[in-house]
Design an enzyme around this catalytic site. Structure first.
Site, PDB file in Angstrom:
ATOM      1  N   GLU A  61      52.463  51.801 -17.269  1.00 32.27           N
ATOM      2  CA  GLU A  61      53.931  51.867 -17.336  1.00 32.27           C
ATOM      3  C   GLU A  61      54.605  50.646 -16.687  1.00 32.27           C
ATOM      4  O   GLU A  61      55.516  50.058 -17.291  1.00 32.27           O
ATOM      5  CB  GLU A  61      54.424  53.169 -16.689  1.00 32.27           C
ATOM      6  CG  GLU A  61      54.138  54.378 -17.579  1.00 32.27           C
ATOM      7  CD  GLU A  61      54.220  55.714 -16.847  1.00 32.27           C
ATOM      8  OE1 GLU A  61      54.725  55.750 -15.712  1.00 32.27           O
ATOM      9  OE2 GLU A  61      53.768  56.721 -17.418  1.00 32.27           O
TER      10      GLU A  61
ATOM     11  N   ASP B 224      56.468  56.366 -24.531  1.00 32.64           N
ATOM     12  CA  ASP B 224      56.485  56.637 -23.097  1.00 32.64           C
ATOM     13  C   ASP B 224      56.331  58.151 -22.954  1.00 32.64           C
ATOM     14  O   ASP B 224      57.264  58.902 -23.218  1.00 32.64           O
ATOM     15  CB  ASP B 224      57.820  56.162 -22.502  1.00 32.64           C
ATOM     16  CG  ASP B 224      58.022  56.589 -21.053  1.00 32.64           C
ATOM     17  OD1 ASP B 224      57.102  57.187 -20.456  1.00 32.64           O
ATOM     18  OD2 ASP B 224      59.113  56.322 -20.505  1.00 32.64           O
TER      19      ASP B 224
END
Ligand code: ADP
Ligand code: MG
Length: 624
Positions: free
Chosen positions: A187, A25
């Site tokens: 995401e 991430d």
């Protein structure tokens, strides 16, 4: 916390065959890496036990590598010009876009003509891609240290709204860091995958992501194991940092601190505010202690109730934006089957309360909201590295290049634009070009360019048996359908459903990443030429159609015209013939317009004639 158990007995490959993969991430504020080990998904900590790596890079003079993470974050105030945070905001952006971000940015940008902006630092000029690569490099080392072996590949997450340039920049950062980027993953999709929502029944999910400086809401629809992004909305200037600001302002009022506060004091205040806010996720009240500029200390108690009051207006903004996302997705609150919380700021209890209130259901929070995206990325990476059974394969692909078909004049009509999530089906109606045309070839193409010769041919097929009609009257519906495996089928069907033909193609098959990149780059380089050429071809096609139709009409009904009329039409026709082979689409258009004027009368009298013919032998009252 052990996050998720995903390996199933007998399904995972033998230990020595395992290929290590990781999910990353790459956040605006914090970044993380996660992997699957012994069937457990876990985010990996650094030597101090910290899982979150602040996305901050500080460049030093005469140092081989910069400082990355918490240390860099702490030095940001002392060395602002060489300490780069929020590089994600600049990824894939030009200097002009960045300037719009306002004077909040302390960096010196190099005033160069190149499209990639560079920031001046003591260690040389750095592009956002290089800055991100430094963050990725630290995470790569962290993963390799833990796993003991080279990484097969990684999945890096990006916001759903990232455009192609931003995605490409992210991929490039990965390459620069020596990573094999198997895929970029949205995401919100990663968060949904982390919760195993891809395994559940079809349904619509809202992913609410409130990070440090940005807010994103995405509405996803799960369809046959594929997440489709129905809408995204957000605010690039709203996040936990703003919570810190309102708390700091409140404190300044309490302590009578004015506008003349030193930078050092503001910084201490913001840090204290942030700590207080984070602590209030667990306790009812906290003490804030700040050293003022006059050397005195000021103490204040911040209660949760007070915090709520301060941040309610900010949370309200996220609610308004969420409503907009629902509207854009054309769904209602009742359609939402699950709400997933993502981002460190959704730890704030008030955020959860307000969002629960708005959606009429408790949001999912059992996976750490600041880790959930990395966890989803790790699951996807595990699958892509080949460590899971095939039927577990997540299909979250998008179409890399537009799909379309050839129209008259060697032009390409795009039916499904690139980056569309699969599976997808799109239809468009086409018609016949000539009177009495009974067949039609459907030529399927892939690429971004306007001309058939510049795109890749995927195949063609013919539709026969179209009922004979005048040009333009038949309606042929061509449907492009790409299923979850990336398999394209194209169907052409005549409206009255008398005839149908189809073909099946694997569209991205055989195209390497490099080829796709070249094709995309060409489409940008040649965009202007292409538009000119498209215009020319379209007008040439129209000229041919008009000439054909007129010649046919003259043959059939020439006797309706006087000699003068015939002469005028023939002159205009000759003119059109002349410019038709030229390269100026405007003169072709003019000639067509002139011919249209010259034939207006003729068209009217033909119309009268055909109506008369149609009426012959019928009584008027039949037409009531
Ligand atoms: P990004 O996605 O922008 O990289 P994160 O998801 O890591 O950011 O979120 C960072 C934000 O989360 C910061 O503003 C931080 O203060 C906030 N945050 C972290 N922990 C808590 C907590 N316990 N309570 C409230 N906010 C928190
Ligand atoms: Mg984030």
């Amino acid at each position: 916390m052990a996050l998720l158990q995903i390996s199933e007995p007998g399904q995972s490959t033998k230990p020595h065959e395992r290929r290590f993969a990781a999910g990353i991430d790459l956040g605006t504020t914090n970044s993380l890496v996660a992997t699957v080990r012994s069937g457990q998904i876990e985010t990996l900590p650094d030597e101090q036990g910290e899982h979150l790596l602040p996305s901050v890079v500080r460049y030093m003079e005469n140092e081989l590598s910069p400082i990355v993470g918490e240390k860099a974050r702490q030095s940001a105030a002392d060395d602002p010009l060489n300490t780069i945070s929020s590089a994600k905001r600049f990824m894939g952006r030009g200097l002009d876009d960045i300037k719009h971000l306002g004077e909040r940015l302390p960096y010196d940008f190099v005033q160069a003509k190149t499209s990639v902006p560079r920031i001046k630092t003591v260690a040389g000029d750095k592009s956002p891609i290089e800055v991100s690569a430094e963050i990725l490099r630290v995470l790569k080392e962290r993963a390799e240290k833990t796993l003991g072996d080279g990484l097969t590949g990684v999945v890096i997450t990006v916001p759903a709204y990232f455009d192609d340039a931003q995605r490409q920049a992210t991929k490039d950062a990965g390459k620069l860091a020596g990573l094999n980027v198997m895929r970029l993953l949205n995401e919100p999709t990663a968060a949904a995958v982390a919760y195993g929502l891809d395994k559940s029944a079809e349904g619509i999910t809202a992913i609410f992501d409130l990070g440090g400086g940005t807010f994103d809401i995405s509405i996803l629809r799960l369809n046959k194991g594929v997440f489709e992004v129905l809408s995204t909305a957000g605010d690039t200037e709203l996040g936990g940092d703003d919570f810190d600001h309102v708390i700091a302002q409140w404190f300044m009022q309490q302590a009578n601190i004015g506008e003349d506060a030193s930078h050092g004091l503001i910084r201490r205040l913001l840090q204290e505010a942030r700590e207080a806010k984070e602590a209030l996720a667990d306790v009812e009240a906290v003490q804030m202690n700040v050293l003022l500029d006059d050397g005195n200390k000021w103490q204040a108690t911040l209660e949760r109730e007070q915090l709520n009051q301060l941040i309610d207006p900010l949370i309200q903004k996220t609610v308004v934006t969420s409503r907009r996302a629902l509207r854009d997705a054309q769904v209602t609150i009742e359609d939402i089957q699950a709400v997933v919380m993502v981002g460190g700021s959704t730890r704030t209890l008030r955020v959860r309360e307000k969002i629960a209130e708005f959606f009429g259901q408790a949001p999912k929070v059992n996976i750490d909201p600041d880790k959930v995206v990395a966890v989803g990325a790790a699951i996807q990476a595990e699958v892509l590295a080949g460590n899971k059974a095939d039927d577990d394969l997540l299909l979250l692909d998008v179409i890399p290049l537009s799909l379309g078909l050839e129209t008259m004049g060697g032009l390409v009509e795009k039916i499904i634009p690139r980056n569309t999530t699969i599976p997808v089906a799109r239809a468009q109606d086409f018609t016949t070009f000539k009177d009495g045309q009974t067949g039609m070839t459907v030529h399927v193409l892939q690429g971004e360019r306007e001309l058939v010769t510049d795109c890749r041919s995927l195949g063609q097929f013919a539709l026969h048996g179209i009922p004979s009609m005048v040009a333009g009257a038949a309606r042929i519906r061509v449907t492009f359908q790409v299923d979850a495996d990336g398999l394209l089928s194209v169907t052409a069907e005549e409206e009255t459903k008398q005839v149908e033909a189809s073909i099946q193609i694997k569209p991205s098959y055989g195209l390497t990443d490099a080829e796709i990149e070249t094709m995309l780059r060409d489409s940008i380089t040649y965009a202007k030429d292409d538009v000119e050429l498209r215009n020319l071809r379209e007008h040439q096609v129209e000229a041919d159609r008009v000439i054909d139709a007129l010649q046919m009409a003259l043959q059939q009904d020439g006797d309706l015209l006087t000699e003068d009329e015939v002469k005028a039409i023939e002159e205009a026709l000759l003119e059109l013939h002349k410019v038709r082979t030229g390269t100026d689409h405007r003169s072709i258009k003019n000639a067509i317009d002139k011919l249209n004027v010259a034939t207006t009368e003729f068209a009217a009298s033909r119309m009268n004639k055909s109506i008369k013919q149609a009426l012959t032998g019928h009584k008027l009252d039949e037409f009531d």
